[in-house]
Design a protein around this motif. Structure first.
Motif, PDB file in Angstrom:
ATOM      1  N   LEU A 262       0.838  -1.206   0.000  1.00 48.57           N
ATOM      2  CA  LEU A 262       0.000   0.000   0.000  1.00 48.57           C
ATOM      3  C   LEU A 262       0.869   1.250   0.000  1.00 48.57           C
ATOM      4  N   PHE A 263       1.941   1.229   0.786  1.00 53.78           N
ATOM      5  CA  PHE A 263       2.809   2.406   0.853  1.00 53.78           C
ATOM      6  C   PHE A 263       3.419   2.714  -0.504  1.00 53.78           C
ATOM      7  N   TYR A 264       3.909   1.693  -1.208  1.00 53.98           N
ATOM      8  CA  TYR A 264       4.585   1.955  -2.475  1.00 53.98           C
ATOM      9  C   TYR A 264       3.608   2.259  -3.608  1.00 53.98           C
ATOM     10  N   LEU A 265       2.398   1.763  -3.519  1.00 54.08           N
ATOM     11  CA  LEU A 265       1.394   2.162  -4.507  1.00 54.08           C
ATOM     12  C   LEU A 265       1.075   3.648  -4.370  1.00 54.08           C
ATOM     13  N   VAL A 266       0.897   4.100  -3.144  1.00 57.26           N
ATOM     14  CA  VAL A 266       0.607   5.524  -2.918  1.00 57.26           C
ATOM     15  C   VAL A 266       1.859   6.361  -3.168  1.00 57.26           C
ATOM     16  N   LEU A 267       3.027   5.811  -2.895  1.00 59.37           N
ATOM     17  CA  LEU A 267       4.261   6.537  -3.191  1.00 59.37           C
ATOM     18  C   LEU A 267       4.388   6.797  -4.691  1.00 59.37           C
ATOM     19  N   ALA A 268       4.038   5.799  -5.516  1.00 59.32           N
ATOM     20  CA  ALA A 268       4.049   6.010  -6.963  1.00 59.32           C
ATOM     21  C   ALA A 268       3.081   7.119  -7.354  1.00 59.32           C
ATOM     22  N   LEU A 269       1.926   7.146  -6.704  1.00 63.20           N
ATOM     23  CA  LEU A 269       0.961   8.227  -6.958  1.00 63.20           C
ATOM     24  C   LEU A 269       1.539   9.570  -6.535  1.00 63.20           C
ATOM     25  N   TYR A 270       2.207   9.606  -5.398  1.00 66.14           N
ATOM     26  CA  TYR A 270       2.774  10.873  -4.909  1.00 66.14           C
ATOM     27  C   TYR A 270       3.878  11.371  -5.830  1.00 66.14           C
ATOM     28  N   ILE A 271       4.704  10.456  -6.328  1.00 66.13           N
ATOM     29  CA  ILE A 271       5.748  10.858  -7.280  1.00 66.13           C
ATOM     30  C   ILE A 271       5.107  11.433  -8.539  1.00 66.13           C
ATOM     31  N   PHE A 272       4.007  10.828  -8.968  1.00 66.87           N
ATOM     32  CA  PHE A 272       3.277  11.351 -10.119  1.00 66.87           C
ATOM     33  C   PHE A 272       2.780  12.774  -9.847  1.00 66.87           C
ATOM     34  N   VAL A 273       2.252  13.006  -8.654  1.00 67.30           N
ATOM     35  CA  VAL A 273       1.749  14.339  -8.301  1.00 67.30           C
ATOM     36  C   VAL A 273       2.875  15.361  -8.303  1.00 67.30           C
ATOM     37  N   MET A 274       3.989  15.049  -7.650  1.00 67.86           N
ATOM     38  CA  MET A 274       5.085  16.007  -7.556  1.00 67.86           C
ATOM     39  C   MET A 274       5.777  16.183  -8.901  1.00 67.86           C
ATOM     40  N   SER A 275       5.812  15.149  -9.722  1.00 71.30           N
ATOM     41  CA  SER A 275       6.380  15.294 -11.063  1.00 71.30           C
ATOM     42  C   SER A 275       5.512  16.206 -11.915  1.00 71.30           C
ATOM     43  N   SER A 276       4.208  16.113 -11.757  1.00 71.35           N
ATOM     44  CA  SER A 276       3.306  17.024 -12.476  1.00 71.35           C
ATOM     45  C   SER A 276       3.549  18.465 -12.057  1.00 71.35           C
ATOM     46  N   LEU A 277       3.811  18.669 -10.772  1.00 75.93           N
ATOM     47  CA  LEU A 277       4.153  20.014 -10.306  1.00 75.93           C
ATOM     48  C   LEU A 277       5.501  20.449 -10.869  1.00 75.93           C
ATOM     49  N   GLY A 278       6.431  19.507 -11.005  1.00 78.50           N
ATOM     50  CA  GLY A 278       7.721  19.829 -11.617  1.00 78.50           C
ATOM     51  C   GLY A 278       7.578  20.278 -13.061  1.00 78.50           C
ATOM     52  N   ILE A 279       6.651  19.677 -13.784  1.00 79.95           N
ATOM     53  CA  ILE A 279       6.385  20.112 -15.161  1.00 79.95           C
ATOM     54  C   ILE A 279       5.849  21.530 -15.176  1.00 79.95           C
ATOM     55  N   GLN A 280       4.992  21.853 -14.203  1.00 81.35           N
ATOM     56  CA  GLN A 280       4.493  23.228 -14.092  1.00 81.35           C
ATOM     57  C   GLN A 280       5.642  24.201 -13.889  1.00 81.35           C
ATOM     58  N   ILE A 281       6.590  23.823 -13.041  1.00 81.26           N
ATOM     59  CA  ILE A 281       7.752  24.685 -12.807  1.00 81.26           C
ATOM     60  C   ILE A 281       8.537  24.869 -14.097  1.00 81.26           C
ATOM     61  N   ALA A 282       8.735  23.784 -14.854  1.00 83.28           N
ATOM     62  CA  ALA A 282       9.514  23.861 -16.088  1.00 83.28           C
ATOM     63  C   ALA A 282       8.835  24.721 -17.137  1.00 83.28           C
ATOM     64  N   LEU A 283       7.516  24.748 -17.149  1.00 81.34           N
ATOM     65  CA  LEU A 283       6.800  25.574 -18.116  1.00 81.34           C
ATOM     66  C   LEU A 283       6.956  27.060 -17.826  1.00 81.34           C
ATOM     67  N   VAL A 284       7.259  27.382 -16.553  1.00 82.11           N
ATOM     68  CA  VAL A 284       7.455  28.783 -16.165  1.00 82.11           C
ATOM     69  C   VAL A 284       8.922  29.183 -16.294  1.00 82.11           C
ATOM     70  N   ALA A 285       9.826  28.285 -15.877  1.00 83.52           N
ATOM     71  CA  ALA A 285      11.260  28.606 -15.861  1.00 83.52           C
ATOM     72  C   ALA A 285      11.850  28.556 -17.266  1.00 83.52           C
ATOM     73  N   LYS A 286      12.926  29.316 -17.451  1.00 84.61           N
ATOM     74  CA  LYS A 286      13.619  29.360 -18.735  1.00 84.61           C
ATOM     75  C   LYS A 286      14.895  28.530 -18.748  1.00 84.61           C
ATOM     76  N   ASN A 287      15.459  28.275 -17.557  1.00 82.36           N
ATOM     77  CA  ASN A 287      16.685  27.492 -17.477  1.00 82.36           C
ATOM     78  C   ASN A 287      16.723  26.777 -16.131  1.00 82.36           C
ATOM     79  N   LEU A 288      17.753  25.958 -15.933  1.00 86.03           N
ATOM     80  CA  LEU A 288      17.844  25.148 -14.723  1.00 86.03           C
ATOM     81  C   LEU A 288      18.028  25.980 -13.455  1.00 86.03           C
ATOM     82  N   PRO A 289      18.836  27.042 -13.436  1.00 87.64           N
ATOM     83  CA  PRO A 289      18.915  27.863 -12.224  1.00 87.64           C
ATOM     84  C   PRO A 289      17.560  28.431 -11.800  1.00 87.64           C
ATOM     85  N   GLN A 290      16.745  28.836 -12.766  1.00 89.34           N
ATOM     86  CA  GLN A 290      15.408  29.310 -12.413  1.00 89.34           C
ATOM     87  C   GLN A 290      14.554  28.179 -11.846  1.00 89.34           C
TER      88      GLN A 290
END
Length: 376
Positions: A262-290
């Protein structure tokens, strides 16, 4: 769709394996970081340095001072003036001073209230508060022993009704601070690393100009996103096993009371959630320092609003309301409930539902922004 997605995933894994800096960060985050967090961060006091100014020089004062022992306290020196106390506190050599007045023994012998003074360095307020609580407990225990020696304790027990408290600490009976700190660091890394990996991979595409090339291929936007998220899940899940079983359980004895599946199933879901937020960050930022600056800007409020160190009930109303949209809040509750308490799905489903709602919302929003920006 399957072949296109598989090709993109292979490309992402190959690019990540060539990025030595990210590989080092991944190894550090799930091996050394939990170990250092458990040993370097603590809410307890150990070897708290103090000095003594004993003006009484009596058996009673020595009995009291003998109670300030390791592992909580560490005697630095015995001083003989107020000026020496100021010197030790100002220089940082000592964090606390115990001052016993000359009439300490005489007042105890006369069965009068006896006092002693504690001066603590308040620049580190948490340590000073904890040290003061320990000192108050030592003083209270010593007082009760004096009452017992003079027969008052028996009299009090016989004539005054009282309530006996039977304290039981569930889930962490030894009150080991290392369990809390290592689990907090673990969840923090599981929050930060997925955002960093996906955002870095997406920004790399923008900087190299391959985003435009991908848009003229049959690949769809959600397939591009999944090609960034799935490798992140595949990398972090085994690394989290190393941290959980190799570091946290083996070295620090963290109990894993609940369902690992159960923990690792939800962990996979959580990684999916935070990765989606990471994509949001990348759409705003222009380079890696940003990307790194935005990530830090988001991570610190997330830690405070998630209830990691402060219970949500103790936060102001508006901060408690803002915490509803923080994915880390749901995962923190879920992790402690499953790993420490051993709660089943029937107890943790609200946290899972919160992650599902936030994950689907973030992924849909990222796809829509991406389509609007690059479809022109």
């Amino acid at each position: 769709m399957g072949k296109r997605l598989l090709s993109l995933i292979k490309k992402e894994l190959l690019q990540l394996s060539r990025d030595k800096a990210l590989v080092i960060i991944l190894i550090w985050a799930f091996t050394a970081a939990p170990y250092l967090a458990a040993n370097g961060l603590t809410m307890e006091i150990k070897n708290y340095p103090y000095v003594v100014y004993d003006q009484s020089q009596s058996p009673s004062s020595r009995e009291l001072l003998n109670r300030f022992q390791a592992p909580y306290f560490h005697l630095i020196d015995v001083v003989y003036s107020d000026r020496e106390i100021v010197h030790f506190l100002d220089s940082g050599k000592a964090s606390m001073a115990i001052i016993i007045p000359p009439d300490f023994e005489r007042r105890i012998a006369a069965e009068k209230p006896a006092f002693f003074q504690i001066i603590s360095d308040g620049t580190l307020s948490l340590s000073a508060t904890v040290a003061g609580m320990y000192a108050a407990q030592i003083s209270g225990d010593y007082t009760l022993e004096l009452l017992e020696q003079r027969g008052f304790g028996t009299l009090i027990k016989q004539n005054i009704p009282k309530i006996n408290d039977n304290l039981r600490v569930e889930y962490n009976p030894n009150r080991l601070n290392t369990w809390f700190m290592v689990l907090v660091d673990f969840t923090t890394m599981l929050t930060m690393i997925p955002m960093l990996l996906t955002a870095a991979a997406m920004v790399r595409e923008k900087e190299s100009g391959t985003i435009e090339q991908l848009m003229v291929t049959p690949v769809r936007s959600f397939e591009i996103f999944l090609s960034k998220i799935i490798p992140t899940i595949c990398i972090i899940l085994p690394l989290s096993c190393v941290a959980l079983f190799g570091i946290m359980k083996t070295i620090f004895g963290l109990p894993i009371a609940g369902s690992v599946i159960l923990f690792y199933l939800v962990l996979a879901l959580y990684i999916f959630v935070m990765s989606s937020l990471g994509i949001q960050i990348a759409l705003v930022a222009k380079n890696l320092p940003q990307v790194i600056m935005i990530l830090l800007l988001l991570l610190i409020p997330m830690i405070f609003l998630s209830g990691t160190f402060t219970p949500p009930e103790a936060l102001p109303t508006w901060m408690r309301s803002a915490g509803i949209i923080i994915p880390m809040r749901y995962f923190i509750e879920f992790s402690f409930d499953v790993l420490i308490k051993g709660n089943p799905f029937s107890y943790v489903w609200p946290s899972i539902l919160g992650l599902l709602i936030l994950g689907s919302s973030l992924f849909s929003l990222s796809s829509w922004i991406f389509y609007k920006r690059f479809s022109k």
